[in-house]
Design an enzyme around this catalytic site. Structure first.
Site, mmCIF file in Angstrom:
data_model
loop_
_atom_site.group_PDB
_atom_site.id
_atom_site.type_symbol
_atom_site.label_atom_id
_atom_site.label_comp_id
_atom_site.label_asym_id
_atom_site.label_seq_id
_atom_site.Cartn_x
_atom_site.Cartn_y
_atom_site.Cartn_z
ATOM 1 N N ASP A 52 0.843 -1.207 0.000
ATOM 2 C CA ASP A 52 0.000 0.000 0.000
ATOM 3 C C ASP A 52 0.875 1.252 0.000
ATOM 4 O OD1 ASP A 52 0.887 -0.115 2.602
ATOM 5 O OD2 ASP A 52 -1.093 0.122 3.522
ATOM 6 N N SER A 53 2.206 1.069 0.022
ATOM 7 C CA SER A 53 3.138 2.180 -0.240
ATOM 8 C C SER A 53 2.836 2.793 -1.605
ATOM 9 C CB SER A 53 4.583 1.680 -0.198
ATOM 10 O OG SER A 53 4.751 0.522 -0.999
ATOM 11 N N ASP A 91 -0.993 -6.160 -0.314
ATOM 12 C CA ASP A 91 -1.357 -5.516 0.950
ATOM 13 C C ASP A 91 -2.859 -5.310 1.046
ATOM 14 O OD1 ASP A 91 0.311 -4.826 3.055
ATOM 15 O OD2 ASP A 91 1.186 -3.109 1.997
ATOM 16 N N LYS A 121 -1.082 -9.284 2.894
ATOM 17 C CA LYS A 121 -0.379 -8.767 4.074
ATOM 18 C C LYS A 121 -1.308 -7.788 4.767
ATOM 19 C CE LYS A 121 3.175 -5.653 3.925
ATOM 20 N NZ LYS A 121 2.625 -4.538 4.725
ATOM 21 N N GLU A 123 -1.437 -5.050 8.421
ATOM 22 C CA GLU A 123 -0.707 -4.470 9.547
ATOM 23 C C GLU A 123 -1.371 -4.886 10.841
ATOM 24 O OE1 GLU A 123 -0.046 -0.266 9.124
ATOM 25 O OE2 GLU A 123 0.802 -0.504 7.114
ATOM 26 N N GLU A 186 9.054 -3.686 10.894
ATOM 27 C CA GLU A 186 9.451 -2.394 10.309
ATOM 28 C C GLU A 186 9.958 -1.451 11.397
ATOM 29 O OE1 GLU A 186 6.820 -0.597 7.436
ATOM 30 O OE2 GLU A 186 7.985 1.269 7.421
HETATM 31 O O1 KIV Z 1 3.481 -1.034 1.647
HETATM 32 C C1 KIV Z 1 4.638 -1.466 1.641
HETATM 33 O O2 KIV Z 1 5.391 -1.284 0.675
HETATM 34 C C2 KIV Z 1 5.105 -2.192 2.806
HETATM 35 C C3 KIV Z 1 6.556 -2.505 2.901
HETATM 36 C C4 KIV Z 1 7.275 -1.279 3.256
HETATM 37 C C5 KIV Z 1 6.827 -3.599 3.859
HETATM 38 O O3 KIV Z 1 4.333 -2.497 3.667
#
Ligand code: KIV
Length: 269
Positions: A52-53, A91, A121, A123, A186
């Site tokens: 989600d970056s 994510d 993934k 959080e 992280e």
């Molecule tokens: O969103 C993302 O790119 C991440 C990584 C930094 C682990 O969660």
């Protein structure tokens, strides 16, 4: 059923987990589109995270909060379609897993069905144990993410190193017990990350968490030197694509101006 995407060399969730016991370090990078995912896959990365970056590095937002589930699915599908070898993880964006276990399964199910990725993934650690357990019971592989959680930036008051060892350990252990196949750490001091890595039987994937994790992940745009402005201390810039792209574009503009592009070899007779 057979598919060229399910070939013998494909990294699967169990294979990724086995890498820890075999002492093989795991390399993960983010990608958000087809051409980059294809390049990463052919270059031998073990897993690709559609992070989600994307909200920040692709969409230009200040935080990871604005990106939507539909946008994650749109980009996740491009990435999964490009990849033959690596494990593809997408994510779960804020707040797609925070509205109850049933809704989380529905949203994660959409991600796997509509993108072709193999895992999600999210959080969370102890606070999301019920969601991780529900997804795992539904057959959806989950990578947990503890320590600095960018989706909590407003509550945390910024992107800070996380030093509460008791909380970090509790979160990582809870994620493993709930069924996560791996956990991202992280911005965690390296000694604490080493302790957590020793304690868990699933792989830890570090980002700003030192060299003792079972694997490392970086945001692709950061490590390629594409990110303008602030880059976190834990990033190593392996290229300077800002400079490469900028000088190519300047050269193109100059050659259009002075008439040296297109030359005869770029023209038809
Ligand atoms: O969103 C993302 O790119 C991440 C990584 C930094 C682990 O969660």
């Amino acid at each position: 059923m057979s598919s060229h995407k399910q070939n013998g060399s494909r990294i699967t969730v169990p294979k990724l987990v086995e890498m820890k016991a075999a002492g093989k370090k795991i390399s993960i990078l983010t990608a958000y589109d087809y051409p980059m995912a294809r390049l990463l896959d052919k270059s031998g990365v073990d897993a690709i995270l559609v992070g989600d970056s994307m909200s920040m590095v692709i969409q230009g937002h200040e935080t990871t909060l604005p990106v939507t589930l539909d946008e994650m699915i749109y980009h996740g599908e491009m990435v999964a379609r490009a990849v033959d070898h690596a494990l593809v993880i997408v994510d779960m964006p804020f707040p797609s897993y925070l509205l109850g276990v049933h809704k989380a399964i529905e949203n994660a199910g959409r991600i796997l069905k509509e993108t072709g990725a193999q895992a999600v993934k999210l959080e969370g650690g102890a606070d999301q144990a019920d969601v991780i357990a529900g997804l795992s019971a539904a057959g959806i592989p989950v990578m947990a993410h503890v320590g600095l959680r960018p989706q909590l930036v407003h509550r945390m008051g910024g992107y800070k190193v996380q030093r509460d060892e008791h909380q970090l350990l509790e979160d990582a252990v809870a994620a493993e017990h709930a069924g996560a196949f791996s956990v991202v750490l992280e911005c965690v001091p390296k000694q604490m990350a080493a302790k957590i890595t020793e304690k868990l039987s699933i792989p830890t994937i570090g980002i700003g968490a030192g060299d003792q994790c079972d694997g490392q992940v970086l945001v692709l745009n950061d490590m390629l030197g594409l990110t303008e402005g602030y880059v976190p201390r834990f990033v190593k810039e392996y290229s300077n694509l800002r400079e490469t792209i900028s000088s190519s574009v300047k050269q193109f503009c100059k050659e259009v101006q002075d008439g040296s592009f297109p030359a005869d070899e770029h023209s038809f007779k």
